[in-house]
Design an enzyme around this catalytic site. Structure first.
Site, PDB file in Angstrom:
ATOM      1  N   ASN A   1       0.866  -1.184   0.000  1.00  0.00           N
ATOM      2  CA  ASN A   1       0.000   0.000   0.000  1.00  0.00           C
ATOM      3  C   ASN A   1       0.906   1.240   0.000  1.00  0.00           C
ATOM      4  O   ASN A   1       2.128   1.121  -0.171  1.00  0.00           O
ATOM      5  CB  ASN A   1      -1.007  -0.033   1.166  1.00  0.00           C
ATOM      6  CG  ASN A   1      -0.337   0.122   2.529  1.00  0.00           C
ATOM      7  OD1 ASN A   1       0.821   0.520   2.632  1.00  0.00           O
ATOM      8  ND2 ASN A   1      -1.062  -0.207   3.581  1.00  0.00           N
TER       9      ASN A   1
ATOM     10  N   GLY B   1      -5.316   3.256  -1.649  1.00  0.00           N
ATOM     11  CA  GLY B   1      -6.472   3.660  -0.852  1.00  0.00           C
ATOM     12  C   GLY B   1      -7.634   4.105  -1.714  1.00  0.00           C
ATOM     13  O   GLY B   1      -8.012   3.428  -2.671  1.00  0.00           O
TER      14      GLY B   1
ATOM     15  N   ASP C   1      -6.209  -6.233   2.326  1.00  0.00           N
ATOM     16  CA  ASP C   1      -6.170  -7.709   2.400  1.00  0.00           C
ATOM     17  C   ASP C   1      -7.259  -8.304   1.510  1.00  0.00           C
ATOM     18  O   ASP C   1      -7.034  -9.283   0.796  1.00  0.00           O
ATOM     19  CB  ASP C   1      -6.401  -8.181   3.842  1.00  0.00           C
ATOM     20  CG  ASP C   1      -5.327  -7.671   4.787  1.00  0.00           C
ATOM     21  OD1 ASP C   1      -4.195  -7.481   4.333  1.00  0.00           O
ATOM     22  OD2 ASP C   1      -5.628  -7.461   5.976  1.00  0.00           O
TER      23      ASP C   1
HETATM   24  O1  RIB Z   1      -4.386  -5.384   7.291  1.00  0.00           O
HETATM   25  C1  RIB Z   1      -5.192  -5.198   8.417  1.00  0.00           C
HETATM   26  C2  RIB Z   1      -4.706  -6.072   9.550  1.00  0.00           C
HETATM   27  O2  RIB Z   1      -3.435  -5.641   9.938  1.00  0.00           O
HETATM   28  C3  RIB Z   1      -5.567  -6.008  10.782  1.00  0.00           C
HETATM   29  O3  RIB Z   1      -6.584  -6.948  10.772  1.00  0.00           O
HETATM   30  C4  RIB Z   1      -4.567  -6.165  11.924  1.00  0.00           C
HETATM   31  O4  RIB Z   1      -4.687  -7.345  12.622  1.00  0.00           O
HETATM   32  C5  RIB Z   1      -3.183  -6.029  11.273  1.00  0.00           C
HETATM   33  O5  RIB Z   1      -2.556  -7.238  11.192  1.00  0.00           O
END
Ligand code: RIB
Length: 318
Positions: free
Chosen positions: A186, A225, A255
């Site tokens: 990111n 973003g 994610d």
């Molecule tokens: O990418 C987001 C995640 O980063 C969160 O869920 C937190 O646990 C961190 O690991």
């Protein structure tokens, strides 16, 4: 169509998201906030869960503690259909914990207590890799670097493409990860890896070129973003704008984007179409609270895209 098999190697945390955070406190200062939510998180869990909700056959390799949070994490992934037999319950360390402060615009800052994630060993990964075949390995950097590098070695030896989500932000050597399939940082992670602040397409191209020459992947994918995703294939770059939606909490959006993209590419979808689905999933994710709690299903993503396509067709007809 065959169900893609994805091995996720990564972190598993319990998140506690705090909402209505007006400012980051100074030392000695307490700042009143509005509400909180316990939600399963960790970059690995989020990606495993998101890929499973799309319909992938997912195996998770990670470490949690022998505590309530660890059991809750494993159970929730199992409920989503993830193979949890390679999650190790560490005898000493606690399950990872991430307090996440979300501001009124949905942006967050976070601490992470890595706990058991810090004990994820190359042998844990080796067992999983040797126990089955996989179409893709998806990993992040919230586990020991030695395990990251070894995972790449094991996967490459078997000819499995590796998708690296380069979070959290840190400067690492990409030398031993040369030839990976995708590297996807990111904005903060891009800055840590290249020193470049990607606040424009020009800067995105510059950073992508640098990452491309260091890691020699097939694609560099910068998650920017609310601007969207910038993809560079070694010759040209292209910006894929994000869908406009009210942002409540951006935790886990990157994610979700990467997991959906990985899944669609494994299914053989072309890149443009795959990014469209990944952007839609990320948009739905930011419109809801928490990490795992905000990840959309395949159906929700398809419905979202149907509505967008309908709107676009109407605009084109007028
Ligand atoms: O990418 C987001 C995640 O980063 C969160 O869920 C937190 O646990 C961190 O690991």
């Amino acid at each position: 169509m065959r169900q893609p098999k994805i091995l996720v190697v990564g972190s598993m945390n319990m998140d506690v998201n705090i909402y209505g955070v007006p400012k980051i406190p100074d030392y000695g200062e307490s700042v009143a906030c509005r509400s909180y939510l316990y939600s399963i998180g960790g970059k690995g869990s989020n990606q495993a869960y998101a890929a499973a909700l799309q319909g992938a056959d997912v195996t998770m390799v990670g470490r949690v503690g022998q505590d309530d949070n660890g059991y809750i994490l494993a159970r929730e992934l199992e409920k989503a259909g993830v193979n949890t037999s390679h999650i190790v319950f560490d005898q000493e360390a606690q399950t990872g914990l991430a307090p996440i402060m979300v501001d009124p615009s949905g942006k967050y800052v976070s601490y992470v207590v890595l706990g058991a994630n810090n004990n994820l060993r190359p042998e844990d990964v080796k067992k999983a890799i040797n126990s089955d075949y996989y179409d893709m390995v998806v990993m992040q950097l919230e586990i020991p670097l030695e395990t990251v590098y070894k995972t790449y070695e094991f996967a490459s030896a078997k000819g499995i493409p590796v998708f690296l989500d380069a979070g959290p932000a840190m400067k690492i050597s990409l030398e031993s990860l040369k030839g990976m399939y995708i590297i996807s940082p990111n904005e903060a992670e891009t800055k840590a890896l290249t020193g470049i602040t990607v606040d424009s397409e020009q800067k995105a191209l510059e950073a992508s070129k640098r990452l491309f020459s260091e890691a020699e992947p097939q694609f560099v994918i910068l998650k920017m973003g609310s601007q969207g995703a910038y993809i560079y294939d070694g010759t040209k770059g292209r910006m894929y704008p994000a869908y406009k939606i009210e942002t409540v909490d951006s935790t886990g959006a990157g994610d979700t984007f990467n997991a959906v993209l990985a899944f669609k590419l494994c299914q053989g979808m072309d890149l443009d179409e795959a990014v469209k689905h990944a952007n839609a999933a990320a948009a739905l994710c930011v419109s809801r609270k928490g990490a795992l709690t905000s990840i959309p299903t395949l159906r929700e993503v398809d419905e979202f895209l149907k509505v967008i396509d309908k709107k676009n067709n109407k605009l084109a007809a007028n």
